[in-house]
Design an enzyme around this catalytic site. Structure first.
Site, short mmCIF file in Angstrom:
data_model
loop_
_atom_site.label_atom_id
_atom_site.label_comp_id
_atom_site.label_asym_id
_atom_site.label_seq_id
_atom_site.Cartn_x
_atom_site.Cartn_y
_atom_site.Cartn_z
N PRO A 225 0.62 -5.39 4.91
CA PRO A 225 0.97 -6.68 4.30
C PRO A 225 -0.11 -7.75 4.46
CG PRO A 225 2.83 -5.80 5.52
CD PRO A 225 1.66 -4.94 5.85
N LYS A 226 -0.70 -7.84 5.65
CA LYS A 226 -1.74 -8.85 5.87
C LYS A 226 -2.92 -8.61 4.92
CE LYS A 226 -5.57 -9.84 8.90
NZ LYS A 226 -6.32 -9.39 10.08
N MET A 227 -3.37 -7.36 4.80
CA MET A 227 -4.47 -7.04 3.90
C MET A 227 -4.11 -7.35 2.46
SD MET A 227 -5.57 -3.32 5.39
CE MET A 227 -5.55 -2.97 7.14
#
Length: 320
Positions: free
Chosen positions: A211-213
């Site tokens: 999710p962060k990427m």
């Protein structure tokens, strides 16, 4: 005979108002003992009429009713205490841009001369995949070696696993990343024509993309703010600052908790995206452009002071 009629009239008059005929031919009901003793007054429970209570009901205006003078419902939103002053202090501490990410982040690792489609966006995604559990200096070095050989989807698919491993070493978990890079590149070639997906849901479906990427790829590659990129560092600091309504146990839980209360700027971006897109990947969304974030505030919170320099203890008395 006259004496008999006189007795009957006298007995009739002494029976009281409860017995005998009433005017109009109606017979009255007999009185009870208590009522007769009190001269006909009733002392039973008296029923009082209750005053009607008015219930005020508020309805949310439908799409057709909006804009006709009806004010939307204002729901109180929780927010942490002194968060605006803490934000000013954090910006002050980061004003020198002296962290490696300021020069080696994902927005600096791609080839700026490459065309956006099939090359530049692919390089942004690849740098994010390499950055997991890896220092920014190591990620930047691996990207330089890959770009020297021509970093495209086709070139990666034509590179054998052993050579690819040598090029990206010593990034963290490099063996797994070789496998993920090959699988993701094949999917991009088959389904997206060598480009990368333009949604978070499709990005996280790729092997090795979290999710962060995905949120960072949307910001850097597509210039779209899709959410706050939260890694383990943002997760830890947000909990120490008590920026979540309750303690969270994972970065994704922290991201959802932050997005519940953080206000949006006029551009529609959550405020943290401007200064804290992640602990290592700040990207300015206010112009929806893929460029390094400015540490100067987009809009100074009302009543906030200049902060306290570089002293981390200023954030509500808790050391970062």
């Amino acid at each position: 005979m006259n004496a008999l009629s006189t007795r009957m009239v006298t007995r009739s008059r002494t029976r009281g108002p409860g017995i005998g005929s009433r005017a109009g031919g109606e017979e009255s009901a007999p009185l009870g003992r208590g009522e007769a003793a009190a001269g006909g007054k009733r002392h039973g429970p008296v029923k009082r009429q209750r005053k009607p209570h008015r219930l005020h009901v508020a309805y949310e205006a439908s799409d057709g009713e909006k804009g006709e003078g009806a004010e939307p419902l204002k729901v109180p939103v929780w927010e942490p205490q002194d968060w605006q002053q803490q934000l000013v202090n954090i910006r002050t501490m980061r004003s020198k841009k002296d962290a490696p990410v300021d020069q080696l982040g994902a927005e600096h690792c791609y080839d700026p001369s490459a065309p956006p489609k099939q090359v530049r966006r692919y390089q942004v995604l690849l740098s994010l995949m390499l950055s997991s559990q890896t220092k920014d200096q190591v990620t930047a070095g691996a990207m330089q070696r890959l770009r020297a050989r021509g970093l495209t989807v086709d070139s990666i698919l034509q590179t054998d696993d052993s050579t690819l491993g040598k090029l990206i070493y010593p990034v963290g978990f490099w063996r797994n990343k070789v496998k993920y890079i090959k699988q993701t590149s094949a999917i991009l070639q088959q389904r997206y024509g060598g480009d990368i997906p333009a949604s978070v849901a499709e990005l996280v479906a790729l092997p090795g993309v979290g999710p962060k990427m995905a949120h960072l790829a949307m910001a850097v590659a597509w210039g779209t703010v899709s959410g706050i990129a939260v890694d383990t560092h943002v997760h830890r600091i947000a909990n120490r600052l008590r920026w979540t309504k309750k303690a969270t146990k994972s970065p994704e839980e922290t991201r959802a908790a932050l997005e519940e209360w953080l206000p949006r700027w006029s551009c529609g971006a959550r405020s943290t995206a401007c200064w804290w897109a992640s602990a290592s990947r700040p990207v300015c969304p206010c112009t929806l452009a893929a460029r390094p974030a400015s540490t100067s505030p987009c809009a100074r919170p009302p009543g906030a002071s200049e902060g306290c320099g570089l002293r981390p203890e200023c954030c509500s008395g808790r050391c970062l």
